[in-house]
Design a protein around this motif. Structure first.
Motif, PDB file in Angstrom:
ATOM      1  N   VAL B 152       0.841  -1.205   0.000  1.00 24.16           N
ATOM      2  CA  VAL B 152       0.000   0.000   0.000  1.00 24.16           C
ATOM      3  C   VAL B 152       0.878   1.257   0.000  1.00 24.16           C
ATOM      4  O   VAL B 152       0.575   2.239  -0.692  1.00 24.16           O
ATOM      5  N   VAL B 272      -6.278  -6.255  -1.784  1.00 23.55           N
ATOM      6  CA  VAL B 272      -5.509  -5.142  -2.364  1.00 23.55           C
ATOM      7  C   VAL B 272      -5.791  -5.112  -3.861  1.00 23.55           C
ATOM      8  O   VAL B 272      -6.367  -4.178  -4.400  1.00 23.55           O
ATOM      9  N   VAL B 276      -4.765  -1.297  -6.349  1.00 19.38           N
ATOM     10  CA  VAL B 276      -3.400  -0.818  -6.136  1.00 19.38           C
ATOM     11  C   VAL B 276      -2.539  -1.149  -7.355  1.00 19.38           C
ATOM     12  O   VAL B 276      -1.664  -0.363  -7.742  1.00 19.38           O
ATOM     13  N   LEU B 445      -6.626   4.399  -0.498  1.00 23.08           N
ATOM     14  CA  LEU B 445      -5.625   3.590   0.196  1.00 23.08           C
ATOM     15  C   LEU B 445      -5.520   3.895   1.693  1.00 23.08           C
ATOM     16  O   LEU B 445      -4.944   3.112   2.443  1.00 23.08           O
ATOM     17  N   MET B 448      -7.253   1.287   3.910  1.00 22.04           N
ATOM     18  CA  MET B 448      -6.515   0.026   3.756  1.00 22.04           C
ATOM     19  C   MET B 448      -5.231   0.090   4.580  1.00 22.04           C
ATOM     20  O   MET B 448      -4.874  -0.816   5.306  1.00 22.04           O
ATOM     21  N   MET B 449      -4.559   1.243   4.456  1.00 24.80           N
ATOM     22  CA  MET B 449      -3.289   1.477   5.148  1.00 24.80           C
ATOM     23  C   MET B 449      -3.500   1.393   6.664  1.00 24.80           C
ATOM     24  O   MET B 449      -2.722   0.758   7.375  1.00 24.80           O
ATOM     25  N   GLU B 452      -4.107  -2.232   7.939  1.00 23.28           N
ATOM     26  CA  GLU B 452      -2.894  -3.072   7.910  1.00 23.28           C
ATOM     27  C   GLU B 452      -1.880  -2.604   8.959  1.00 23.28           C
ATOM     28  O   GLU B 452      -1.211  -3.414   9.592  1.00 23.28           O
TER      29      GLU B 452
END
Lengths: 144, 504
Positions: B152, B272, B276, B445, B448-449, B452
């Motif tokens: 990411v 992902v 991405v 993102l 998502m970032m 994670e």
């Protein structure tokens, strides 16, 4: 009219500052744990550095044209679009689309008395019967 | 690597009768139509047509649903090129150069480039899947949150390269997108802010935001023009020019192969995937190009990199589904539902016990990709007609479709309102030379970032850097990313300096 710092740029930086400030304040008020601020805090710090840098460089640049007449037309269409988005679930998708497309065609320079409303009507029917039938959600309509 | 006996059985299953192929062409057409209408998503098309597959046998059902997947992936690229509306998050990077090409009257070439890159990308993706399904499955199992953070991060580095006027503006746009991604409940369940609006509990819906900031804001600016393409002579839909675009794709073999490989590998990572992959591929194409300055202004390499990666990621996303029984995204989740419809459970036992069926699905997809080339070429003439519609009619019509699309995704008024709010933000940004794409990347993102990063912090007991050294794959990815981002430009600068010294 020329200006050193266009109103639209000031508005954009104001929006960024206000929204980012609010999200940061809200996140910190909710919890100060690392897990909660792992993205918010560093991002806010970078934005806090970038905003004054951009402001200073914009003020150093030579004067440029402020909001022109074209911008007012854009803003009018944007206001109409926002009203249309809000009206979709209130007055019905069919009527809202018909009125918006008709007005939009006229505002965008469409000529003729009957062509814009005729086009808007045909487009609305195609959209309701075609696009609308594929929606997995119920759709409010007034006429169809 | 390949079980030859199972492969021959797979050929038998596919070509003993015409039945498995019966629904492939309708599937491709459905995918192309759904993909090219803003707001209608591929997963939606697959879900709508899932009940139809009840009467089909398993292979026929799989080929039908995957043909919708294949057609839809390319359809999203068509609207990204012609109207700056990425059909899904996997087509974002296609719009960066495809749309400027269309505005310059090179829409035929751009569509040809996109089609050829999609076909080659998808083909490479499925060939890799055929050859490497077992090792790739093992690799996917080793991917943890730390590896995802690195991937990411790689996608986020594109923000720094997207700047219309200055680096600080590009960074501000990207970081503002990241900040917006933090609205709503955090990944650990802390309610940060929803501005009192229940629709924002899960954060801002990315696709309506993307439609608003990319398409609606651009349409507002187009209002004063007569046609999408100003030059009347350029407005034609020429088959020969589309073919020229197809041919031009192969002038950039490096971009094509690299994009396809990036797509296949990143696409295999569940969650992902293609969102991405197309960004990383675009960023790499720009970084390694001899003419990075024309990226964002209509560079053919940009279209090739984005389309090849998002199409090859389709093959990648099938890795986790077939080998592990894990859906990598919404579309593969529908495929998993089709599996259960037919009493089939994906995963290692499926590959071991029914290898011939797995191979026939992959081979069938390779056939679909070739059919897409033909169907796509025929359909492009129809889809390209949009450049001949006067903007006075096109602008309000597409704006209305954008709002409808927002509703189609969320099912509430929040969708259209998100489109309107982001249209206003996009208009302000474009007017002051801020790259809107950077904000979308941040928004896409950011969440998502965060997820994670939090998982990495929890697993590593708050010591992420020590943990990085315990994860060889993450470390290798991190070192590779640093080498690409820092090492390559340094090497280039060093070589340039040496050349200058030699010149003196």
């Amino acid at each position: 009219m020329t200006t050193r710092f266009p109103a639209t740029h000031a508005a954009l930086l104001g929006v960024v500052l206000a929204i980012s400030g609010f999200i940061l304040w809200s996140a910190v008020s909710a919890s100060t744990s690392l897990n909660n601020l792992v993205v918010v805090a560093p991002v806010a710090a970078v934005l806090g550095v970038l905003l004054p840098v951009i402001l200073a460089s914009a003020l150093r640049k030579p004067a440029r044209e402020d909001v022109g007449s074209g911008a007012w037309g854009d803003l009018l269409l944007l206001a109409g679009f926002s009203a249309f988005c809000l009206a979709l679930t209130h007055v019905g998708f069919d009527v809202a689309t018909f009125v918006f497309v008709w007005a939009g065609v006229v505002m965008s320079g469409g000529r003729g008395l009957w062509q814009p409303p005729l086009y808007a009507a045909v487009f609305t029917v195609v959209l309701v019967k075609g696009f609308g039938s594929l929606f997995p959600y119920p759709m409010l309509t007034l006429v169809f | 690597m390949i079980d030859h006996f199972a492969l021959s059985q797979a050929f038998g299953l596919l070509f003993a009768s015409f039945e498995p192929w019966l629904w492939v062409v309708p599937g491709l057409l459905i995918g192309l139509i759904f993909g090219s209408i803003p707001g209608l998503q591929i997963s939606m098309a697959m879900a709508v047509f899932l009940p139809v597959t009840f009467g089909m046998d398993f292979l026929q059902a799989m080929l039908f649903l995957t043909s919708i997947f294949t057609g839809g992936a390319y359809g999203g690229g068509v609207t990204a090129i012609l109207m700056n509306i990425p059909g899904s998050s996997s087509s974002i990077a296609t719009a960066f150069d495809g749309y400027p090409m269309a505005r310059q009257g090179k829409h035929n070439e751009a569509l040809g480039l996109g089609l050829a890159a999609s076909v080659v990308g998808a083909f490479v993706g499925y060939v890799l899947l055929l050859l490497l399904i077992n090792p790739l499955a093992a690799l996917v199992l080793k991917v943890g949150p730390m590896e995802m953070v690195v991937v990411v991060l790689w996608g986020l580095t594109l923000i720094a390269t997207l700047n219309d006027s200055s680096l600080s503006k590009g960074l501000l746009a990207g970081f503002f997108g990241l900040m917006l991604s933090q609205i709503g409940m955090s990944t650990t369940g802390v309610m940060r802010t929803s501005v009192g609006n229940p629709h924002l509990l899960d954060g801002i819906s990315v696709v309506p935001a993307m439609i608003g900031i990319f398409a609606a804001s651009e349409l507002l600016r187009l209002r004063g023009s007569a046609y999408l393409v100003q030059d009347e002579a350029q407005r034609d839909i020429a088959f020969s020019r589309i073919l020229r675009g197809v041919g031009e794709t192969f002038r950039y073999p490096g971009v094509l192969v690299r994009g396809s490989l990036i797509g296949a590998v990143i696409g295999a990572i569940p969650g992902v995937g293609s969102s991405v992959a197309n960004l990383v591929s675009y960023g790499e194409a720009r970084r390694t190009s001899r003419t990075p300055e024309i990226f964002g202004k209509g560079a053919p390499e940009g279209v090739i990199a984005a389309e090849s990666a998002n199409s090859s990621s389709e093959g990648g996303s099938m890795t986790a589904l077939l080998a592990l029984g894990i859906p990598g995204g919404a579309a593969t989740a529908v495929l998993l539902a089709a599996f259960s419809f037919h009493n089939i459970v994906g995963g290692p036992s499926f590959i071991r016990n029914q290898t011939e069926v797995v191979y026939s699905i992959i081979l069938g997809n390779l056939g679909q990709v070739l059919l897409l080339a033909v169907i796509g070429l025929l359909m492009l003439r129809v889809l390209g007609m949009v450049v001949r519609v006067p903007l006075a009619y096109l602008v309000p019509s597409v704006l209305a479709m954008c709002a409808w699309g927002g509703y189609g995704i969320t099912g509430t008024v929040a969708g259209p309102l998100t489109v309107a709010a982001f249209a206003a933000l996009g208009w302000l940004m474009r007017r002051n030379d801020y790259p809107v794409a950077a904000t979308v990347i941040g928004l896409l993102l950011g969440r998502m970032m965060e997820g994670e990063l939090v998982r990495t912090l929890q697993i590593s007991n708050g010591q992420p850097f020590n943990y990085l050294f315990e994860r060889p794959m993450a470390l290798a990815l991190f070192v590779f990313m640093l080498m690409v981002l820092v090492g390559a430009p340094l090497l280039k600068a060093l070589r340039r300096r040496k050349l200058q010294q030699a010149g003196r």
